[in-house]
Design a protein around this motif. Structure first.
Motif: not given
Length: 290
Positions: A138-141, A250-257
């Motif tokens: 996984q990349t940073r973005y 990428n580290n915002d995945r959970e809040s995004c979903l």
């Protein structure tokens, strides 16, 4: 008090530009403030920001190391094999598919490597597809692309008219003097090659997912990714976005979903089948307070 910086925009080069959001929570702000009145953009999400806008069939051709001289036949054979493989598997009285792209669209739905790219009318659906995957590496973005459909269509139409006009001019001159055939042929060697992008909305009702996702497809010229095609086609464009790439951490995945689920954008609504139900339940177990 100075306003907190929420995103960074790189200069537009040949109709292509990038926007880097400092957080997922600014995605709605960016769409609302910058893109709300531009309803003619279509959207696509990528889990890795370094993935090219290239279809799965182009990737298969590269992986199989098919020589360039044999790629056209490889693609035709691939589609013909799929047509034969579907016999007796489309249910009773399946709709007749006459157009090649309708066959590709059907194959895309079931995982066939095709020359098509999936797009959606919704930036938030595109963001969902950018963030739903959680595989490695996984990349940073994550990346969400926006493509200005009317500009691409106009460019393709203009090029087609230019080529038709040049072909008529060539034929007229050749008819006037058969003796000048070689001279005229040489003069027209530099005519532009028809390299177009097509937008495809299948009429077949075999793909309910496409309807729920507000989906459509693009088909680009073979062996060139869409970003490269845009930059090649709009070399002098420095003011408008024909293709935009939005980078989201990428580290915002959970809040995004979780946020998209509150908007009723999830596998239950986008995939109206058992696959959608099982994936939704898995995600519900994976993400706390989903």
């Amino acid at each position: 008090m100075a306003r907190k910086k929420r995103w960074e925009e790189k200069p537009i080069v040949a109709g292509y530009g990038e926007v880097k959001l400092l957080s997922w929570r600014y995605f709605f702000d960016f769409v609302h403030q910058t893109m709300l009145d531009y309803h003619t953009y279509i959207w696509r999400g990528h889990r890795n920001d370094n993935w090219l806008l290239e279809p799965t069939l182009d990737r298969l051709v590269k992986k199989a190391k098919v020589p360039k001289t044999k790629r056209h036949k490889f693609r035709n054979d691939h589609l013909e094999q799929f047509k034969y493989a579907t016999r007796g598997r489309r249910g009773a009285n399946p709709p007749l598919l006459k157009d090649e792209n309708d066959w590709w669209a059907l194959g895309q739905h079931y995982g066939l490597a095709t020359p098509l790219l999936d797009w959606t009318a919704s930036p938030f659906v595109a963001a969902y597809f950018a963030f739903i995957g959680n595989e490695s590496p996984q990349t940073r973005y994550r990346a969400v692309y926006a493509l200005h459909k009317p500009s691409i269509e106009k460019y393709v139409e203009d090029k087609a008219r230019d080529i038709e006009r040049n072909n008529k001019k060539e034929k007229k001159l050749l008819d006037e003097s058969k003796k000048q055939v070689n001279v005229l042929r040489k003069a027209f060697l530099d005519l532009p090659v028809k390299r177009e992008v097509k937008f495809i909305r299948p009429f077949s009702d075999e793909n309910q997912r496409l309807v729920n996702q507000g989906g459509l497809f693009t088909r680009s010229p073979d062996d060139i990714d869409l970003t490269a095609w845009v930059q090649e086609s709009f070399q002098d464009e420095k003011s408008g976005y024909y293709l935009m790439k939005i980078l989201i951490p990428n580290n915002d995945r959970e809040s995004c979903l979780k946020g998209l689920n509150r908007m009723n954008i999830n596998h239950l609504t986008l995939f109206p089948d058992l696959y959608g139900a099982t994936t939704f339940c898995n995600l519900y177990g994976e993400i706390k307070q989903y």
